[in-house]
Design a protein around this motif. Structure first.
Motif, PDB file in Angstrom:
ATOM      1  N   SER A 463      48.644 -47.927  33.730  1.00 51.44           N
ATOM      2  CA  SER A 463      50.513 -47.862  33.877  1.00 51.44           C
ATOM      3  C   SER A 463      50.779 -46.416  32.795  1.00 51.44           C
ATOM      4  N   ALA A 464      52.139 -45.835  33.238  1.00 53.13           N
ATOM      5  CA  ALA A 464      52.534 -45.333  32.311  1.00 53.13           C
ATOM      6  C   ALA A 464      53.026 -45.430  30.715  1.00 53.13           C
ATOM      7  N   PRO A 465      52.990 -47.232  30.475  1.00 52.83           N
ATOM      8  CA  PRO A 465      53.632 -47.526  28.941  1.00 52.83           C
ATOM      9  C   PRO A 465      51.928 -47.682  28.883  1.00 52.83           C
ATOM     10  N   TYR A 466      50.913 -47.914  29.074  1.00 51.84           N
ATOM     11  CA  TYR A 466      49.371 -47.816  28.840  1.00 51.84           C
ATOM     12  C   TYR A 466      49.187 -47.033  27.881  1.00 51.84           C
ATOM     13  N   VAL A 467      49.358 -45.995  28.905  1.00 46.77           N
ATOM     14  CA  VAL A 467      48.854 -44.203  28.840  1.00 46.77           C
ATOM     15  C   VAL A 467      50.361 -44.286  27.029  1.00 46.77           C
ATOM     16  N   GLN A 468      51.797 -43.928  27.357  1.00 48.69           N
ATOM     17  CA  GLN A 468      52.875 -43.431  26.626  1.00 48.69           C
ATOM     18  C   GLN A 468      52.321 -44.780  25.079  1.00 48.69           C
ATOM     19  N   TYR A 469      51.960 -45.513  25.462  1.00 45.00           N
ATOM     20  CA  TYR A 469      51.376 -46.171  23.904  1.00 45.00           C
ATOM     21  C   TYR A 469      49.555 -45.653  23.017  1.00 45.00           C
ATOM     22  N   VAL A 470      49.335 -45.006  23.277  1.00 46.76           N
ATOM     23  CA  VAL A 470      47.946 -44.131  23.013  1.00 46.76           C
ATOM     24  C   VAL A 470      48.992 -43.493  22.306  1.00 46.76           C
ATOM     25  N   HIS A 471      49.980 -42.710  23.127  1.00 49.85           N
ATOM     26  CA  HIS A 471      50.559 -40.780  21.909  1.00 49.85           C
ATOM     27  C   HIS A 471      51.520 -41.915  20.945  1.00 49.85           C
ATOM     28  N   VAL A 572      53.414 -32.715  31.805  1.00 56.54           N
ATOM     29  CA  VAL A 572      53.337 -32.017  33.282  1.00 56.54           C
ATOM     30  C   VAL A 572      53.090 -33.388  34.007  1.00 56.54           C
ATOM     31  N   LEU A 573      53.194 -34.335  34.272  1.00 54.89           N
ATOM     32  CA  LEU A 573      53.913 -35.556  34.441  1.00 54.89           C
ATOM     33  C   LEU A 573      55.166 -35.480  34.654  1.00 54.89           C
ATOM     34  N   GLY A 574      55.696 -35.127  33.495  1.00 56.03           N
ATOM     35  CA  GLY A 574      57.395 -35.778  33.826  1.00 56.03           C
ATOM     36  C   GLY A 574      57.491 -36.586  32.890  1.00 56.03           C
ATOM     37  N   VAL A 575      56.588 -37.166  32.586  1.00 58.05           N
ATOM     38  CA  VAL A 575      56.970 -38.743  32.026  1.00 58.05           C
ATOM     39  C   VAL A 575      56.795 -38.166  30.305  1.00 58.05           C
ATOM     40  N   GLU A 576      57.799 -38.429  29.415  1.00 54.76           N
ATOM     41  CA  GLU A 576      57.830 -38.640  28.189  1.00 54.76           C
ATOM     42  C   GLU A 576      56.963 -39.395  27.634  1.00 54.76           C
ATOM     43  N   ALA A 577      56.582 -39.022  25.625  1.00 50.20           N
ATOM     44  CA  ALA A 577      55.753 -39.650  25.332  1.00 50.20           C
ATOM     45  C   ALA A 577      56.017 -39.838  24.035  1.00 50.20           C
ATOM     46  N   PRO A 578      56.552 -41.902  23.666  1.00 49.56           N
ATOM     47  CA  PRO A 578      57.713 -42.232  22.882  1.00 49.56           C
ATOM     48  C   PRO A 578      56.592 -41.634  21.606  1.00 49.56           C
ATOM     49  N   ASP A 579      57.766 -41.366  20.848  1.00 52.96           N
ATOM     50  CA  ASP A 579      56.790 -41.770  19.224  1.00 52.96           C
ATOM     51  C   ASP A 579      56.239 -42.725  18.494  1.00 52.96           C
ATOM     52  N   SER A 580      57.663 -44.158  19.000  1.00 59.56           N
ATOM     53  CA  SER A 580      56.840 -45.424  18.918  1.00 59.56           C
ATOM     54  C   SER A 580      57.372 -45.599  20.059  1.00 59.56           C
TER      55      SER A 580
END
Length: 581
Positions: A463-471, A572-580
């Motif tokens: 999911s998005a949170p799974y990928v966002q968490y990597v960032h 590219v997907l229009g999904v924000e990449a959180p710093d935390s």
């Protein structure tokens, strides 16, 4: 680097085949199966087996032996493995990948010099954006971002239906009914306020007496005729409601976010004479017929059974007529034109393409991306006044659910004042709206989808949170280290996990290239999941900071490269990449 390695692999295999006197028309260069130890592999031996009458494994051995790796920068060696010719990458490949990905712009391809217009959403401005149509702006915005990453000069357009019967009904209703006759708006927002007039008008036309309906229809017809005749008053009457509703719709779409460079109105092609001029050319086609009090194109000989009606008996044009003029303008103004359409517009897309070809245009620059609509599980969201679920409802629900999930996971940090209310709100918005976008864009457009909250907001799944968490994790590692590695030695990155991560990073520009060519942003989403899994394996198996300074700096550089890669892929997907998180 992967694109360069692929080019070298193609040359190497072609050289080997030529040396053996074998054909080089189909090299079969591809990402190898999981059990094949190589960055790239050629399956050419499968194809040649029947031609030369030998086993694929024997051919693979001969091809590998005929290649001199010393002639290539990124090819370390070439080895046969069963029926495959494996291409293993050199140290220079890994070093240059690490260096390239430490640039924040990593993944952007060189400029193509081509101007591309992406038209998407284009929902009729009769009320708020409905959730069923939410796939259009999400896919359209992602395609525009993807094409821009691939080096094209991209413009995004919203084609505004401001000339049809619906808009004439809307303008008449707005002028006819009083605020006191209407229910309270569902939101204090212009599209929600004005849609009440449109609904009231349609209900009146269905329920009023025959005489009242005739009088209303006469006024509606006069507005439509006025638009066709260039009557400024008619334009102003319609524009008053169109612009107000569009303002509200734009506010909702900006939450996704989906922004537009231009709102192109249908009336533009009436007012500049394009539609009238087009009608004359359509009448001159052999396929033109006058039937049932209307001019039509009989496209049956071109495999399209339903006629395209382009002019009513009263001389007023129809949506397809104006859309054809619109498409002629796009072909004149841009090198490529991409239109995102719901699957129920498939016939329209075929009619437009065929008609443009009959008019003498090359329709190859036109690319229509069709998508299935978004469904919600019954009972998962409430509907108000029987009007369905609007995009605003979905996004509000997303942020609310994400906030609950975030607060449960960050409870200790919140209590210890490490995160304030603004931090929680930011993360909830990034995760919630990111989950909606990612879940929708990650599916192939032609496949029907049902949006499921539990799946979209699952921090542990694809999911998005799974990928966002990597960032967020990469940002945390780099912040904790408080060290900006400069001149690192990539040769110390020699574990399987480090090399696997570098190989996935190296493939990112190639993923952009292929996804852009196919107009399929879901390929980027698939890549982000593979990337996240690979990074998590590296993080689990390789301690980033240790007493070995050279290794620590190299691994920090790898983390920085990972941060840029995943941030740009999410962008590219229009999904924000959180710093935390």
């Amino acid at each position: 680097m992967f694109l360069s390695l692929r080019e070298e692999a193609e040359r190497a295999v072609a050289d080997g085949l030529s040396a053996l006197g074998l054909p080089t028309d189909d090299l079969g260069i591809e990402k190898p199966p999981e059990d094949v130890d190589a960055v790239l592999a050629s399956s050419v031996a499968f194809r040649l087996a029947s031609e030369v009458g030998r086993a694929p494994g024997e051919i693979a051995v001969d091809v590998a032996e005929a290649i001199d790796p010393g002639e290539y920068e990124y090819v370390e060696r070439v080895e046969p493995q069963g029926p495959y010719v494996n291409v293993l990458a050199s140290e220079a490949y890994y070093a240059d990948t690490l260096d390239a990905a430490r640039d924040e712009a990593y993944g952007h391809l060189e400029s193509t010099g081509e101007r591309v217009v992406v038209e998407h959403t284009s929902a009729n401005p009769t009320g708020p954006v409905h959730v069923g149509r939410a796939r259009n702006p999400i896919i359209g915005d992602a395609i525009a971002r993807l094409l821009e990453f691939a080096g094209h000069d991209v413009e995004t357009h919203y084609y505004v239906n401001d000339a049809g019967r619906q808009m004439a009904v809307f303008a008449w209703a707005y002028e006819t009914f009083d605020e006191a006759d209407l229910p309270d708006p569902e939101r204090e927002k212009r599209d929600y306020e004005l849609v009440r007039y449109y609904r009231k008008g349609n209900a009146f036309l269905e329920e009023a007496s025959e005489g009242e309906v005739e009088a209303a229809e006469a006024e509606i017809a006069s507005i439509m005729q006025g638009l066709e005749n260039g009557d400024e008053e008619a334009y102003e009457r319609v524009e008053r409601v169109v612009d107000a509703v569009l303002a509200g719709m734009r506010e909702s779409l900006s939450r996704l976010p989906a922004e537009f460079d231009e709102f192109v109105k249908e009336t533009r092609f009436i007012r500049d004479g394009s539609t009238d001029e087009l009608v004359e050319r359509l009448k001159a086609l052999d396929e033109a017929v006058y039937e049932e009090d209307a001019w039509q194109l009989d496209l049956s000989e071109h495999g399209i059974e339903k006629n395209l009606v382009f002019l009513r008996s009263d001389g007023t044009s129809l949506y397809p007529t104006r859309d054809l003029a619109h498409h002629e303008w796009k072909l004149e103004s841009f090198d490529q034109a991409v239109t995102v359409l719901g699957e129920d517009h498939n016939l329209q897309a075929q009619q437009v393409r065929t008609t443009l070809e009959l008019l003498g245009h090359d329709a190859d620059p036109l690319d229509q991306v069709l998508y299935s609509y978004v469904n919600l599980p019954e009972g998962k969201m409430s509907t108000r006044a029987g009007t369905g679920v609007d995009l605003d409802d979905l996004l509000d629900e997303a942020v609310t659910r994400a906030r609950e999930e975030v607060e449960s996971r960050l409870d200790t940090r919140i209590r210890n004042d490490q995160l304030d209310e603004a931090d929680v709100e930011r993360i909830a918005r990034q995760v919630g709206i990111g989950a909606v976008r990612y879940d929708i864009v990650s599916k192939q457009p032609s496949k029907a989808i049902t949006f499921e909250w539990d799946r979209a907001l699952d921090f542990e799944a694809q999911s998005a949170p799974y990928v966002q968490y990597v960032h967020a994790r990469t940002c945390g590692i780099l912040a904790e280290a408080d060290l900006e590695p400069d001149d690192v030695d990539p040769a110390v990155l020699e574990t399987v996990e480090e090399r696997d991560l570098l190989e996935v990073i190296a493939r990112f520009p190639a993923v952009i290239e292929e996804a852009a060519e196919d107009r399929q942003p879901h390929q980027v989403a698939t890549y982000t999941r593979e990337f996240a899994e690979t990074f998590n394996t590296f993080y689990r198996e390789c301690q980033v900071l240790s007493e070995d300074r050279d290794l620590s700096e190299a691994r920090l550089a790898l983390v920085a490269a990972s941060r840029h890669t995943v941030a740009n892929a999410l962008s590219v997907l229009g999904v924000e990449a959180p710093d935390s998180m």
